[in-house]
Motif scaffolding. Structure first.
Motif, PDB file in Angstrom:
ATOM      1  N   PRO A 174      30.372  36.345  51.145  1.00  0.00           N
ATOM      2  CA  PRO A 174      31.623  35.809  51.703  1.00  0.00           C
ATOM      3  C   PRO A 174      32.253  36.805  52.678  1.00  0.00           C
ATOM      4  CG  PRO A 174      31.547  35.488  49.327  1.00  0.00           C
ATOM      5  CD  PRO A 174      30.398  36.385  49.678  1.00  0.00           C
ATOM      6  N   CYS A 175      32.742  36.294  53.770  1.00  0.00           N
ATOM      7  CA  CYS A 175      33.241  37.149  54.850  1.00  0.00           C
ATOM      8  C   CYS A 175      34.353  38.075  54.371  1.00  0.00           C
ATOM      9  CB  CYS A 175      33.785  36.294  55.990  1.00  0.00           C
ATOM     10  SG  CYS A 175      32.624  35.060  56.580  1.00  0.00           S
ATOM     11  N   GLY A 176      34.162  39.381  54.556  1.00  0.00           N
ATOM     12  CA  GLY A 176      35.189  40.352  54.243  1.00  0.00           C
ATOM     13  C   GLY A 176      35.398  40.610  52.770  1.00  0.00           C
ATOM     14  N   ALA A 177      34.608  39.973  51.902  1.00  0.00           N
ATOM     15  CA  ALA A 177      34.792  40.125  50.461  1.00  0.00           C
ATOM     16  C   ALA A 177      33.953  41.272  49.915  1.00  0.00           C
ATOM     17  CB  ALA A 177      34.424  38.830  49.743  1.00  0.00           C
ATOM     18  N   ASP A 178      34.214  41.621  48.668  1.00  0.00           N
ATOM     19  CA  ASP A 178      33.400  42.604  47.974  1.00  0.00           C
ATOM     20  C   ASP A 178      32.053  41.978  47.627  1.00  0.00           C
ATOM     21  OD1 ASP A 178      32.547  43.901  45.137  1.00  0.00           O
ATOM     22  OD2 ASP A 178      33.632  45.364  46.368  1.00  0.00           O
ATOM     23  N   HIS A 179      31.029  42.811  47.511  1.00  0.00           N
ATOM     24  CA  HIS A 179      29.695  42.269  47.216  1.00  0.00           C
ATOM     25  C   HIS A 179      29.597  41.702  45.799  1.00  0.00           C
ATOM     26  CE1 HIS A 179      27.068  42.784  50.688  1.00  0.00           C
ATOM     27  NE2 HIS A 179      27.867  43.780  51.020  1.00  0.00           N
ATOM     28  N   ALA A 180      30.573  41.957  44.969  1.00  0.00           N
ATOM     29  CA  ALA A 180      30.580  41.330  43.648  1.00  0.00           C
ATOM     30  C   ALA A 180      30.733  39.819  43.756  1.00  0.00           C
ATOM     31  CB  ALA A 180      31.700  41.914  42.797  1.00  0.00           C
ATOM     32  N   ALA A 181      31.235  39.354  44.899  1.00  0.00           N
ATOM     33  CA  ALA A 181      31.431  37.922  45.102  1.00  0.00           C
ATOM     34  C   ALA A 181      30.224  37.240  45.727  1.00  0.00           C
ATOM     35  CB  ALA A 181      32.655  37.687  45.981  1.00  0.00           C
ATOM     36  N   ASP A 182      29.147  37.983  45.999  1.00  0.00           N
ATOM     37  CA  ASP A 182      27.952  37.386  46.595  1.00  0.00           C
ATOM     38  C   ASP A 182      27.417  36.253  45.726  1.00  0.00           C
ATOM     39  OD1 ASP A 182      28.217  39.276  48.535  1.00  0.00           O
ATOM     40  OD2 ASP A 182      26.413  40.410  48.012  1.00  0.00           O
ATOM     41  N   ARG A 183      26.963  35.177  46.385  1.00  0.00           N
ATOM     42  CA  ARG A 183      26.374  34.059  45.668  1.00  0.00           C
ATOM     43  C   ARG A 183      24.854  34.141  45.757  1.00  0.00           C
ATOM     44  NH1 ARG A 183      27.609  29.772  48.705  1.00  0.00           N
ATOM     45  NH2 ARG A 183      25.471  29.334  49.344  1.00  0.00           N
ATOM     46  N   TRP A 184      24.216  34.442  44.636  1.00  0.00           N
ATOM     47  CA  TRP A 184      22.770  34.617  44.588  1.00  0.00           C
ATOM     48  C   TRP A 184      22.081  33.297  44.248  1.00  0.00           C
ATOM     49  CZ3 TRP A 184      19.697  38.890  45.560  1.00  0.00           C
ATOM     50  CH2 TRP A 184      20.357  40.108  45.756  1.00  0.00           C
ATOM     51  N   GLU A 185      20.943  33.064  44.898  1.00  0.00           N
ATOM     52  CA  GLU A 185      20.063  31.950  44.583  1.00  0.00           C
ATOM     53  C   GLU A 185      18.647  32.481  44.375  1.00  0.00           C
ATOM     54  OE1 GLU A 185      21.038  28.121  46.952  1.00  0.00           O
ATOM     55  OE2 GLU A 185      21.654  29.772  48.261  1.00  0.00           O
ATOM     56  N   LEU A 186      17.855  31.753  43.610  1.00  0.00           N
ATOM     57  CA  LEU A 186      16.499  32.178  43.255  1.00  0.00           C
ATOM     58  C   LEU A 186      15.523  31.055  43.587  1.00  0.00           C
ATOM     59  CD1 LEU A 186      14.699  34.350  41.791  1.00  0.00           C
ATOM     60  CD2 LEU A 186      15.102  33.011  39.694  1.00  0.00           C
ATOM     61  N   PHE A 187      14.400  31.398  44.224  1.00  0.00           N
ATOM     62  CA  PHE A 187      13.428  30.398  44.655  1.00  0.00           C
ATOM     63  C   PHE A 187      12.006  30.846  44.336  1.00  0.00           C
ATOM     64  CE2 PHE A 187      16.993  30.571  47.675  1.00  0.00           C
ATOM     65  CZ  PHE A 187      17.507  29.293  47.516  1.00  0.00           C
ATOM     66  N   ARG A 188      11.116  29.874  44.205  1.00  0.00           N
ATOM     67  CA  ARG A 188       9.681  30.144  44.132  1.00  0.00           C
ATOM     68  C   ARG A 188       9.146  30.122  45.561  1.00  0.00           C
ATOM     69  NH1 ARG A 188       6.361  30.089  39.421  1.00  0.00           N
ATOM     70  NH2 ARG A 188       4.693  30.274  40.961  1.00  0.00           N
ATOM     71  N   ALA A 189       8.747  31.275  46.051  1.00  0.00           N
ATOM     72  CA  ALA A 189       8.320  31.390  47.444  1.00  0.00           C
ATOM     73  C   ALA A 189       6.988  30.708  47.702  1.00  0.00           C
ATOM     74  CB  ALA A 189       8.231  32.862  47.839  1.00  0.00           C
ATOM     75  N   ASP A 190       6.154  30.548  46.665  1.00  0.00           N
ATOM     76  CA  ASP A 190       4.832  29.978  46.876  1.00  0.00           C
ATOM     77  C   ASP A 190       4.857  28.459  46.951  1.00  0.00           C
ATOM     78  OD1 ASP A 190       5.590  29.930  44.212  1.00  0.00           O
ATOM     79  OD2 ASP A 190       3.559  30.206  43.441  1.00  0.00           O
ATOM     80  N   THR A 191       5.623  27.810  46.093  1.00  0.00           N
ATOM     81  CA  THR A 191       5.646  26.356  46.048  1.00  0.00           C
ATOM     82  C   THR A 191       6.845  25.739  46.755  1.00  0.00           C
ATOM     83  OG1 THR A 191       6.764  26.442  43.896  1.00  0.00           O
ATOM     84  CG2 THR A 191       4.349  26.314  43.893  1.00  0.00           C
ATOM     85  N   ASP A 192       7.867  26.528  47.022  1.00  0.00           N
ATOM     86  CA  ASP A 192       9.088  26.026  47.636  1.00  0.00           C
ATOM     87  C   ASP A 192       9.508  26.944  48.782  1.00  0.00           C
ATOM     88  OD1 ASP A 192      11.441  24.577  48.107  1.00  0.00           O
ATOM     89  OD2 ASP A 192      12.577  25.714  46.600  1.00  0.00           O
ATOM     90  N   PRO A 193       8.663  27.052  49.825  1.00  0.00           N
ATOM     91  CA  PRO A 193       8.990  27.986  50.910  1.00  0.00           C
ATOM     92  C   PRO A 193      10.266  27.628  51.664  1.00  0.00           C
ATOM     93  CG  PRO A 193       7.168  26.557  51.541  1.00  0.00           C
ATOM     94  CD  PRO A 193       7.409  26.321  50.085  1.00  0.00           C
ATOM     95  N   ALA A 194      10.677  26.354  51.606  1.00  0.00           N
ATOM     96  CA  ALA A 194      11.887  25.936  52.312  1.00  0.00           C
ATOM     97  C   ALA A 194      13.152  26.200  51.509  1.00  0.00           C
ATOM     98  CB  ALA A 194      11.800  24.454  52.673  1.00  0.00           C
ATOM     99  N   GLU A 195      13.010  26.786  50.333  1.00  0.00           N
ATOM    100  CA  GLU A 195      14.157  27.209  49.519  1.00  0.00           C
ATOM    101  C   GLU A 195      15.101  26.037  49.238  1.00  0.00           C
ATOM    102  OE1 GLU A 195      14.188  31.741  51.337  1.00  0.00           O
ATOM    103  OE2 GLU A 195      15.166  30.140  52.435  1.00  0.00           O
ATOM    104  N   THR A 196      14.523  24.964  48.693  1.00  0.00           N
ATOM    105  CA  THR A 196      15.295  23.753  48.410  1.00  0.00           C
ATOM    106  C   THR A 196      15.771  23.674  46.966  1.00  0.00           C
ATOM    107  OG1 THR A 196      13.291  22.489  47.841  1.00  0.00           O
ATOM    108  CG2 THR A 196      13.991  22.478  50.157  1.00  0.00           C
ATOM    109  N   ARG A 197      15.147  24.437  46.054  1.00  0.00           N
ATOM    110  CA  ARG A 197      15.478  24.322  44.629  1.00  0.00           C
ATOM    111  C   ARG A 197      15.908  25.679  44.087  1.00  0.00           C
ATOM    112  NH1 ARG A 197      10.796  21.725  45.549  1.00  0.00           N
ATOM    113  NH2 ARG A 197       9.509  23.327  44.580  1.00  0.00           N
TER     114      ARG A 197
END
Length: 575
Positions: free
Chosen positions: A502-525
């Motif tokens: 988030p712009c100007g925020a602390d990194h504690a506010a980062d929103r993390w997502e996790l993907f399978r790079a082999d089966t979901d290269p488009a990062e949809t799930r």
């Protein structure tokens, strides 16, 4: 189907081993396999997206590059730094951009970023470049085209200009972009007047200079192999090309970005560029559906993409001239050719693009329409609308400047006659741009030095992937971190984690997502909720790698909300 492909590859390898047994036994020296060290041609395209070449699924005509792919290899998991200067710094040194102080653009004024070493904006002297390392192997080196690795305040001392970083010759432009019809050019260390000949275009000029570079030495002269670094302006803004090339695509892009994106995705699946079970990422938040545009917008915007396509086809035709010249002069058989793009398709154009200037152009669409015949010509400096970058980065999320694959993943083609087990093959191993220079140096029997004149050099982070030319299952790197303007990512084998900041925020506010790079290269799930332990492991790995290479969060500069909105990040993080 997969089993049949595997058998075909193994048969090809077996045939290669019968013809060149020393290669398969590991005793052949690639550097002298034709009696002399190979010439090196490294072609860098600018702002060309992952799917923009015909051999990667595009409707754009790129037969010369497609032929190189047919004779060589296409890499389907090649990672860049999502922006020009960081990628080019890593490409030419084998180091991560944060380590080099080049994790963003070159600096404008001295000391402005001293509090943030990772984005200092000037490469350190103790980072040997590929040109310097090749010089130790007897190479003559040419840098042609875009440089964009020198801070603005270095225009007098020129310590970061190509000749001071190991190249013997330079002809091109120092900054990030220039007009293709009236470029601001430098020859070696001296600015020269803009060309004035009728019909001039920079791409043609740069290819002419590349041909002249190869003609400057004889292919029989074993003491003077060549390294030619050809960094074209195509297809970075301004999108400028003779009108006949635009007319080739006059009706193609009236279908719009949504329909064409789906068509590219289908072709990519048939070609094996993406897994058959992969999904196409949804339209990016903030990008309009083509169906929601007015007829006026559709007419104008389709002409922009026709201009981009014509610009890329024009570049391909001149690359064809260069490759044919190598064949006609007997050099092709002993030239290692590598083609890549520096980042995903360009995202800076906003909803309406730029007509008279590439960035922050307030020209109303109706005024664009009134002068549409001029688009791409010398009176305009266009940058297309941001959703066209979504097409260029099919099937991925987002585009240039982003931590998703749309920003980082680009085409990579390698061709080297007699050194590839399965010409036309695909390579799915993870390869980062930091691996290119070590690969070239292994191919010529060289390496980066650890000390030069008593000065310890920054440790090289890249590793050679030369073995992938003859072994489709050769091991490459497992992990690679990413950071740009506060947004983070980490790849580890089959997993990838992304954090939007988030712009100007602390990194504690980062929103993390996790993907399978082999089966979901488009990062949809997003799998972060299903695998919290895996996400935690990836977060820790990011901290470990980022700390190792100078990108840890305490050293990242804060970016303003204005910058966040300019890049489009605000569409994702909800500011």
């Amino acid at each position: 189907m997969e089993a049949r492909k595997t058998i075909q590859v193994l048969v090809a390898i077996a045939a290669t081993c019968m013809a060149l047994p020393a290669i398969c036994q590991g005793t052949a020296d690639p550097a002298v396999s034709h009696g002399r060290k190979p010439d090196i041609l490294l072609i860098v395209l600018d702002d060309v997206g992952y799917s923009d070449l015909g051999s990667y699924g595009s409707e754009i005509s790129t037969p010369a590059l497609d032929q190189l792919a047919a004779q060589g290899l296409r890499y389907t998991r090649f990672e860049t730094k999502a922006m020009c200067s960081p990628t080019r710094a890593s490409l030419l040194t084998g180091r991560n951009s944060h380590t080099l102080g080049m994790a963003d653009l070159p600096a404008e004024v001295p000391a402005a970023r001293n509090d943030y070493p990772a984005i200092r904006g000037e490469m350190p002297a103790n980072a040997e470049t590929l040109a310097q390392a090749l010089h130790e192997q007897g190479y003559i080196s040419w840098s042609l085209g875009k440089w964009h690795l020198s801070p603005a305040y270095d225009a007098t001392a020129k310590t970061s200009w190509p000749l001071q970083r190991g190249f013997d010759h330079f002809y091109g432009f120092i900054k990030g972009w220039t007009d293709q019809f009236r470029p601001q050019l430098v020859r070696d260390n001296q600015p020269i007047p803009p060309p004035s000949s009728p019909g001039y275009h920079l791409t043609e000029d740069l290819v002419d200079k590349a041909i002249a570079a190869f003609d400057s030495t004889s292919p029989a002269d074993v003491t003077k192999p060549l390294f030619v670094y050809l960094a074209l302006g195509a297809a970075h803004a301004p999108l400028q090309v003779p009108a006949s090339y635009i007319e080739r695509y006059s009706s193609v892009y009236q279908q719009g970005w949504d329909a064409l994106r789906a068509a590219r995705f289908a072709r990519m699946k048939r070609m094996g560029i993406v897994p058959r079970k992969a999904e196409l990422s949804p339209r990016n938040r903030g990008d309009k559906a083509w169906a929601d545009l007015s007829d006026l917008e559709k007419r104008v915007f389709s002409r922009f993409m026709a201009t981009y396509a014509g610009f890329l086809t024009h570049a391909d035709e001149h690359i064809a001239r260069l490759v044919q010249h190598l064949k006609d002069t007997g050099r092709y058989e002993n030239t290692l050719i590598i083609v890549l793009s520096d980042n995903g398709a360009a995202s800076e154009g906003g909803p309406n693009g730029g007509f008279f200037t590439p960035y922050s152009d307030p020209t109303p669409v109706a005024k664009m329409d009134a002068r549409l015949a001029e688009l791409g010509g010398p009176t305009t400096q266009p940058l297309y609308q941001r959703p066209w970058a979504m097409l260029g980065s099919t099937p991925f999320r987002r585009y240039k400047l982003w931590p998703f694959e749309g920003g980082t993943r680009t085409p990579l083609i390698t061709a080297w006659s007699g050194h590839i087990a399965d010409p036309g093959g695909l390579r799915a191993q993870l390869v980062d741009v930091i691996d290119i220079a070590p690969t070239i140096l292994e191919a010529v029997g060289g390496a980066f030095r650890t000390t030069i004149n008593g000065q310890v050099q920054i440790t090289v982070a890249g590793r050679s992937v030369l073995a992938t030319l003859r072994n489709p299952h050769a091991n490459t790197r497992r992990a690679q971190y990413f950071e740009m303007r506060g947004n983070l990512a980490i790849i580890d084998d089959k997993w990838k984690a992304v954090a939007m900041h988030p712009c100007g925020a602390d990194h504690a506010a980062d929103r993390w997502e996790l993907f399978r790079a082999d089966t979901d290269p488009a990062e949809t799930r997003d799998l972060s909720a299903a695998f919290p332990g895996q996400l935690l492991r990836m977060q820790r790995l990011w901290e470990q790698e980022a700390t190792r290479y100078g990108a840890a969060t305490p050293g990242i500069a804060p970016y303003s909300p204005d910058m966040c909105r300019y890049t489009g990040y605000a569409d994702e993080v909800g500011d």
